[in-house]
Each structure stands twice: as structure tokens, then as C-alpha cells.
Design a protein around this motif. Structure first.
Motif: not given
Length: 439
Positions: A282-306
Motif C-alpha cells: 500500500v505504501y509503495k502504490y500510494t507513493v508512486s500513484g500507480l496502482w495495479p488493476p485488481i482482479t480478485d475483489k475479495s483480496s485485502q489489497i482491494s480494500f485499499f485500492h477502492n
């Protein structure tokens, strides 16, 4: 007819200006000798206030003479303001006509003692000409506003004052206070950490179609003169870097105050967050502003992506709005502290949502409350059903009731109630010896 004189103004094709005959009367006016004459003079110059950019720079010494129980003392500052007002009114003052087909620009600025604003047109040759000036002295409570609130109040005052010119038209809103671009110009929504007053003003601006832009203070002369130079004793406006530093200080203070209510410190959260695999991503994606596409909507990273637009960093701690994101290793400790008074599920969720955040926090709270033995021991008993009569049987021996009575010497009796032929009938029967010891 090339021009007309109307209500103390001269109106022609170029715009509107004060009537020289009216101004000539002011030039011959001697200095006031009492507060009544001061009020008359202020009332006259206020009539032409839309032409004078520096009006509230000059009014404070004169306004002080009109206050209740104030002793009338004509000082050198009063004389200086009096002469300056007459000099400005004698100069060439011109306001251009409003044209809805030309681009509209609204600029506002604030200082410690007042606010000023101007609405102007941008002409095809790139020049800008004022349509109307306004200035307003701040009341005692308004002077206690923070600098960002004073600047925002200036914008709100300008937009509401020029409502008839602006409503239904696109215009450019200018400010020399860069933090307001995030609060009033962000299309992603109003930041939740903003003060309630700023949030209310941001909602008011949603009624208008505008583009807000930042202009450096050195190039912000028109509105700046209305507010910044209210009196000769006015203090220099806080520089923008200090204001931004003040906002950052308030955010850090919010982090510290939140940690004081938790069994963890900011250093612990920061250290454990770096070790946490999920929060490291989360720290890495937020700093860069480049979030990868999320395919698994039930994963925990999807909570932060949304919720990526609401993530920020304060002292290297991840924040979700004004809530601290807790790493996995500290969740149990935080939950134990929040549940120390054994609140119910709803109340515990309210407490947690005001302080911390992590994915599936609601589910973790529900599991903890349901597995708490102390909470279960004092839980409310099931609601008892309302007493009601048995339904009337429709055939003999359809329902049979039995109970024990006794001991009645020499034996224990059982009472049987049945309903032959639809009528209730009770009949006592002695119990068998082997049942008497267990009945």
C-alpha cells in the motif's frame, strides 16, 4: 447621447465613474469635529466604495471614532486617512460594464483585519478591467479564524456578493492561498479532515461552475490591496509556507492525539507497517500513484485500492482520512484496548471507526464481542413470548398434558389432563414406585 449622469455617477460606453460635482463637495469638506460628522463622511465615501480598492485600509482610524463611548480625538492617522480618501476620489476612477459574453474573473484575499474581492473581465487583448470592488472589515469573532478560514471566507463572500453575475455562468476563481485548491477545487470530494466551517463553505460553492486557480501573492494586487492594507498598523500576512506548515502541524497533532488513546505509539505503528507485507505494498502504490488493476475483489489489497484517493501519510504512518491504518501485528492489542469496557458490537464499531482502520475491521470486532465470555455472561436473556391460550382441540385425545404433584403420602400422584369429546378432563393417577425416587 454619449453619456448620462444618474444618481451621482457618470455612465458612458467605457463604464461608470463618480460624478465630479459630487466629488468637488468632498474636496471642500473640512476635517470633522465630532463623531456625527465622521459618520456623515464615512457614509458618503461608502457610497463610492465600489471604486476604491484601499477603502478599508483607510477606514479603521475613522471607524474607531464612531464606536460607543469612544473619546473623540482627531489624530494624525485620522487626518492622513481623511486626506488620502479625498485624493483617491479626485483621481480617475473607472469601472467597466458587465458583459456576459466575456470571461469572468473573481479574485479574493484576506488579511488579519478584513477581506477584499474584485470581479473583472478579461478582454480579447489580454487586459483585465474591474467591474466591481468590495471590501469588508472582519468582526471580532472572524478575526479569530485561522488564516486558511479567512481566505476561504473571502472567496465565499465574493461569490455570494457577485451571485447575480456568476450564477449559471462559468468563471475563474483566484486565490493566493494554495491549500484552498485542494478543498474547493478537488473534484474527488471534500477532504474529511477539513474543518466543519470549510466543509460548509465547500458545499455552498458546489452551486457554481468555476475553475479555481492559484496566483502568487506578488501578482495578486487588486484584491490584495482591499484586504491586506486595511490600516497602517496592519501586520504582514503570513507567508504561504507558514500556513502549509501550520496545516501539517495540525495533522500531526491529530495523529499524536489519536495514538494517545491507543495502546500503541506512532513509532510502533511506523515500524510494524514497514514489516507488514500488505501495508508495504500500500505504501509503495500510494507513493508512486500507480496502482495495479485488481482482479480478485475479495483480496485485502482491494480494500485499499477502492479507497486509494483517501489514503495519505503522516509521519510515515498510513492514514485513511483521519484514521490510522493499523498493521496486522498490532490489531489484537488495539481491539483489546477498545473492548476493555466491554461495549456491544455497534458501540465498539463506533469507537474503532473514529480512531483506526484495517480491512475486515467490522468482522474482527464482531468475532471478538461474540467470543467474549464476560459479555456473554451479562448478555440479555431471550425475549419471552407473549402468554396465550392453547387452541381448542377438534378431536378426542388430540392433545395430552401431564405433570407431577406431591409427594402426597403414601405416594406421588400424576395429573393427566386430556380432552375427550372436546372437553377438558383431569384425572389423578398414582406413580409407579420406581418413578417416585426420580420424580
Amino acid at each position: 447621447m454619449e453619456r448620462i449622469t444618474f444618481l451621482g455617477f457618470i455612465i458612458d460606453k467605457d463604464g461608470r465613474r463618480p460624478d465630479p460635482e459630487k466629488i468637488a463637495a468632498v474636496q471642500q469638506m473640512p476635517p470633522p469635529t465630532n463623531d456625527g460628522q465622521v459618520r456623515s463622511f464615512l457614509g458618503f465615501i461608502q457610497f463610492y466604495g465600489s471604486f476604491v480598492k484601499e477603502l478599508f485600509r483607510l477606514r479603521p482610524p475613522l471607524d474607531a471614532l464612531t464606536k460607543k463611548d469612544a473619546k473623540f480625538l482627531w489624530t494624525s492617522q485620522c487626518q492622513k486617512s481623511f486626506d488620502r480618501v479625498k485624493q483617491i476620489l479626485q483621481s480617475d476612477l473607472l469601472l467597466t460594464h458587465f458583459d456576459p459574453n466575456l470571461p469572468i474573473i473573481v479574485a479574493a484575499d484576506a488579511s488579519q483585519y478584513g477581506i477584499g474581492a474584485v470581479i473583472s473581465h478579461r478582454f480579447p487583448d489580454g487586459s483585465e478591467k474591474a467591474i466591481y470592488h468590495i471590501s469588508k472589515a472582519l468582526t471580532a469573532p472572524q478575526r479569530n479564524y485561522s488564516q486558511i478560514e479567512k481566505e476561504a471566507f473571502g472567496l465565499i463572500t465574493a461569490v455570494t456578493k457577485f451571485h447575480k453575475f456568476l450564477y449559471g455562468r462559468h468563471f475563474t476563481l483566484r486565490t493566493d492561498h494554495k491549500p484552498l485548491l485542494t478543498i474547493f477545487g478537488d473534484k474527488k470530494g471534500i477532504p474529511l479532515y477539513s474543518a466543519n466551517r470549510l466543509q460548509r463553505w465547500a458545499i455552498i460553492l458546489l452551486n457554481y461552475d468555476f475553475t479555481i486557480e492559484y496566483v502568487n501573492t506578488n501578482h495578486f494586487g487588486q484584491a490584495d490591496a482591499l484586504s491586506r492594507l486595511i490600516s497602517d498598523q496592519i501586520q504582514q500576512k503570513e507567508c504561504e509556507d507558514r500556513v502549509v506548515a501550520q496545516i501539517e502541524s495540525e495533522v500531526i497533532t491529530n495523529l499524536v492525539s489519536t495514538c494517545e488513546q491507543l495502546p500503541v505509539t506512532a513509532d510502533m505503528i511506523r515500524a510494524e507497517s514497514k514489516k507488514d507485507p500488505l501495508l508495504s505494498q500500500v505504501y509503495k502504490y500510494t507513493v508512486s500513484g500507480l496502482w495495479p488493476p485488481i482482479t480478485d475483489k475479495s483480496s485485502q489489497i482491494s480494500f485499499f485500492h477502492n479507497r486509494r484517493d483517501q489514503l495519505s501519510f503522516v509521519a510515515d504512518c498510513i492514514m485513511f482520512n483521519d484514521r490510522i491504518v493499523i498493521p496486522s501485528s498490532l490489531k489484537a492489542r488495539v481491539l483489546k484496548m477498545i473492548h476493555r469496557a466491554h461495549p456491544a458490537i455497534v458501540r465498539m464499531k463506533q469507537l474503532a471507526r473514529s480512531l483506526v482502520y484495517w480491512p475486515s475491521i467490522d468482522k474482527d470486532i464482531e468475532n471478538m464481542v461474540r467470543s467474549c465470555d464476560q459479555c456473554a455472561s451479562v448478555a440479555k436473556n431471550p425475549i419471552k413470548n407473549t402468554l396465550c391460550s392453547w387452541p381448542i382441540p377438534t378431536a378426542p385425545w388430540q392433545r395430552l398434558h401431564a405433570d407431577y404433584a406431591g409427594p402426597l403420602e403414601p405416594t406421588t400422584w400424576s395429573w393427566w389432563t386430556h380432552s375427550p369429546n372436546g372437553r377438558k378432563l383431569s384425572q389423578p393417577l398414582p406413580s409407579q414406585p420406581q418413578l417416585q425416587s426420580t420424580s
